[in-house]
Design a protein around this motif. Structure first.
Motif, PDB file in Angstrom:
ATOM      1  N   THR A  43      11.429  15.213  45.472  1.00  0.00           N
ATOM      2  CA  THR A  43      12.163  16.483  45.400  1.00  0.00           C
ATOM      3  C   THR A  43      11.229  17.616  44.995  1.00  0.00           C
ATOM      4  N   PRO A  44      11.657  18.862  45.186  1.00  0.00           N
ATOM      5  CA  PRO A  44      10.838  19.999  44.758  1.00  0.00           C
ATOM      6  C   PRO A  44      10.622  20.065  43.243  1.00  0.00           C
ATOM      7  N   LEU A  45      11.403  19.346  42.464  1.00  0.00           N
ATOM      8  CA  LEU A  45      11.259  19.355  41.006  1.00  0.00           C
ATOM      9  C   LEU A  45      10.416  18.187  40.494  1.00  0.00           C
ATOM     10  N   ALA A  46       9.716  17.523  41.391  1.00  0.00           N
ATOM     11  CA  ALA A  46       8.962  16.312  41.050  1.00  0.00           C
ATOM     12  C   ALA A  46       7.940  16.511  39.939  1.00  0.00           C
ATOM     13  N   GLU A  47       7.349  17.684  39.854  1.00  0.00           N
ATOM     14  CA  GLU A  47       6.256  17.904  38.897  1.00  0.00           C
ATOM     15  C   GLU A  47       6.723  18.355  37.512  1.00  0.00           C
ATOM     16  N   PHE A  48       8.021  18.517  37.344  1.00  0.00           N
ATOM     17  CA  PHE A  48       8.532  18.962  36.048  1.00  0.00           C
ATOM     18  C   PHE A  48       8.736  17.777  35.118  1.00  0.00           C
ATOM     19  N   PRO A  49       8.638  17.994  33.807  1.00  0.00           N
ATOM     20  CA  PRO A  49       8.854  16.887  32.859  1.00  0.00           C
ATOM     21  C   PRO A  49      10.334  16.534  32.771  1.00  0.00           C
ATOM     22  N   PRO A  50      10.617  15.303  32.383  1.00  0.00           N
ATOM     23  CA  PRO A  50      12.023  14.918  32.212  1.00  0.00           C
ATOM     24  C   PRO A  50      12.624  15.599  30.993  1.00  0.00           C
ATOM     25  N   GLY A  51      13.951  15.621  30.966  1.00  0.00           N
ATOM     26  CA  GLY A  51      14.660  16.145  29.810  1.00  0.00           C
ATOM     27  C   GLY A  51      14.435  15.247  28.601  1.00  0.00           C
ATOM     28  N   ASP A  52      14.766  15.766  27.444  1.00  0.00           N
ATOM     29  CA  ASP A  52      14.550  15.073  26.184  1.00  0.00           C
ATOM     30  C   ASP A  52      15.773  14.225  25.831  1.00  0.00           C
ATOM     31  N   LEU A  53      15.546  12.968  25.508  1.00  0.00           N
ATOM     32  CA  LEU A  53      16.633  12.063  25.143  1.00  0.00           C
ATOM     33  C   LEU A  53      17.402  12.575  23.927  1.00  0.00           C
ATOM     34  N   HIS A  54      16.673  12.960  22.885  1.00  0.00           N
ATOM     35  CA  HIS A  54      17.324  13.404  21.647  1.00  0.00           C
ATOM     36  C   HIS A  54      18.213  14.626  21.897  1.00  0.00           C
ATOM     37  N   ARG A  55      17.717  15.574  22.657  1.00  0.00           N
ATOM     38  CA  ARG A  55      18.514  16.772  22.952  1.00  0.00           C
ATOM     39  C   ARG A  55      19.741  16.413  23.782  1.00  0.00           C
ATOM     40  N   SER A  56      19.580  15.503  24.728  1.00  0.00           N
ATOM     41  CA  SER A  56      20.718  15.076  25.549  1.00  0.00           C
ATOM     42  C   SER A  56      21.805  14.452  24.694  1.00  0.00           C
ATOM     43  N   VAL A  57      21.411  13.615  23.749  1.00  0.00           N
ATOM     44  CA  VAL A  57      22.377  12.954  22.870  1.00  0.00           C
ATOM     45  C   VAL A  57      23.041  13.984  21.949  1.00  0.00           C
ATOM     46  N   LYS A  58      22.286  14.982  21.502  1.00  0.00           N
ATOM     47  CA  LYS A  58      22.882  16.036  20.659  1.00  0.00           C
ATOM     48  C   LYS A  58      23.917  16.833  21.452  1.00  0.00           C
ATOM     49  N   ILE A  59      23.623  17.150  22.706  1.00  0.00           N
ATOM     50  CA  ILE A  59      24.582  17.887  23.534  1.00  0.00           C
ATOM     51  C   ILE A  59      25.832  17.035  23.750  1.00  0.00           C
ATOM     52  N   LEU A  60      25.653  15.738  23.954  1.00  0.00           N
ATOM     53  CA  LEU A  60      26.790  14.842  24.094  1.00  0.00           C
ATOM     54  C   LEU A  60      27.631  14.849  22.816  1.00  0.00           C
ATOM     55  N   ALA A  61      26.988  14.803  21.654  1.00  0.00           N
ATOM     56  CA  ALA A  61      27.710  14.793  20.376  1.00  0.00           C
ATOM     57  C   ALA A  61      28.498  16.084  20.171  1.00  0.00           C
ATOM     58  N   VAL A  62      27.903  17.207  20.476  1.00  0.00           N
ATOM     59  CA  VAL A  62      28.614  18.488  20.340  1.00  0.00           C
ATOM     60  C   VAL A  62      29.789  18.546  21.321  1.00  0.00           C
ATOM     61  N   THR A  63      29.568  18.033  22.525  1.00  0.00           N
ATOM     62  CA  THR A  63      30.648  18.003  23.517  1.00  0.00           C
ATOM     63  C   THR A  63      31.802  17.138  23.019  1.00  0.00           C
ATOM     64  N   ARG A  64      31.500  16.026  22.360  1.00  0.00           N
ATOM     65  CA  ARG A  64      32.562  15.179  21.795  1.00  0.00           C
ATOM     66  C   ARG A  64      33.379  15.960  20.773  1.00  0.00           C
ATOM     67  N   ILE A  65      32.706  16.689  19.902  1.00  0.00           N
ATOM     68  CA  ILE A  65      33.401  17.464  18.866  1.00  0.00           C
ATOM     69  C   ILE A  65      34.276  18.540  19.496  1.00  0.00           C
ATOM     70  N   VAL A  66      33.756  19.221  20.494  1.00  0.00           N
ATOM     71  CA  VAL A  66      34.451  20.353  21.100  1.00  0.00           C
ATOM     72  C   VAL A  66      35.597  19.913  22.014  1.00  0.00           C
ATOM     73  N   THR A  67      35.425  18.800  22.734  1.00  0.00           N
ATOM     74  CA  THR A  67      36.418  18.423  23.742  1.00  0.00           C
ATOM     75  C   THR A  67      37.397  17.346  23.293  1.00  0.00           C
ATOM     76  N   GLY A  68      37.197  16.774  22.120  1.00  0.00           N
ATOM     77  CA  GLY A  68      38.163  15.797  21.601  1.00  0.00           C
ATOM     78  C   GLY A  68      38.155  14.478  22.343  1.00  0.00           C
ATOM     79  N   ASP A  69      39.213  14.194  23.090  1.00  0.00           N
ATOM     80  CA  ASP A  69      39.384  12.858  23.666  1.00  0.00           C
ATOM     81  C   ASP A  69      38.901  12.717  25.108  1.00  0.00           C
ATOM     82  N   THR A  70      38.097  13.627  25.582  1.00  0.00           N
ATOM     83  CA  THR A  70      37.521  13.513  26.917  1.00  0.00           C
ATOM     84  C   THR A  70      36.688  12.244  27.019  1.00  0.00           C
ATOM     85  N   HIS A  71      36.698  11.615  28.176  1.00  0.00           N
ATOM     86  CA  HIS A  71      35.840  10.455  28.399  1.00  0.00           C
ATOM     87  C   HIS A  71      34.404  10.937  28.569  1.00  0.00           C
TER      88      HIS A  71
END
Length: 156
Positions: A43-71
């Motif tokens: 893909t055209p984004l091949a040379e970019f670094p991957p996202g950060d695991l820790h940041r991804s998990v933090k965004i997931l945690a905040v989403t859990r707090i904000v959205t309640g019972d969403t899967h």
């Protein structure tokens, strides 16, 4: 109805992630997939670094707090960055494990990103991981709470 995002896309800002979470809350999605950006070499984004695991998990945690019972699934992309990535997601608020049951002979045709691997131990490994966290696998339909209003009611 579901939605989601990739954390760590080239050019993505913290404000973009906040806007995503606000949208998730506003639209009251039934499932929201959140995982790290993983560049694919074709893909055209091949040379970019991957996202950060820790940041991804933090965004997931905040989403859990904000959205309640969403899967919120513990995405396979989290497991591609760290063999314990999906377990970390469950500990941060994910409540869905999506098994990959692609037969090995077809595996090469389903490379959505490099490093994607089947969960160690297959379905038994998923069950053991869930049980090791003191969680129980739901046997019901997996429905969320009844919605007090429909989307059409909110648009009016």
């Amino acid at each position: 109805v579901g939605s989601g995002n990739m954390v760590g896309l080239p050019g993505q800002t913290a404000q973009d992630l906040v806007a995503d979470i606000r949208l998730f809350k506003e639209w009251d999605f039934d499932m929201i997939g959140i995982g790290p950006f993983i560049p694919h070499p074709s893909t055209p984004l091949a040379e970019f670094p991957p996202g950060d695991l820790h940041r991804s998990v933090k965004i997931l945690a905040v989403t859990r707090i904000v959205t309640g019972d969403t899967h919120l699934p513990a995405t396979t992309a989290l497991g591609a960055l760290d063999p314990r990535g999906r377990k970390k997601a469950l500990l941060a608020g994910a409540n869905v494990m999506m098994p990959d049951i692609t037969p090995l002979k077809y595996w090469k045709y389903y490379e959505i990103y490099p490093g994607k691997r089947q969960f160690q131990g297959g379905m038994e490994g998923l069950i053991l991981t869930i049980n090791s966290l003191g969680r129980v696998i739901g046997r019901g339909a997996g429905n969320r709470r009844p919605h007090p209003e429909t989307f059409e009611d909110r648009k009016a």
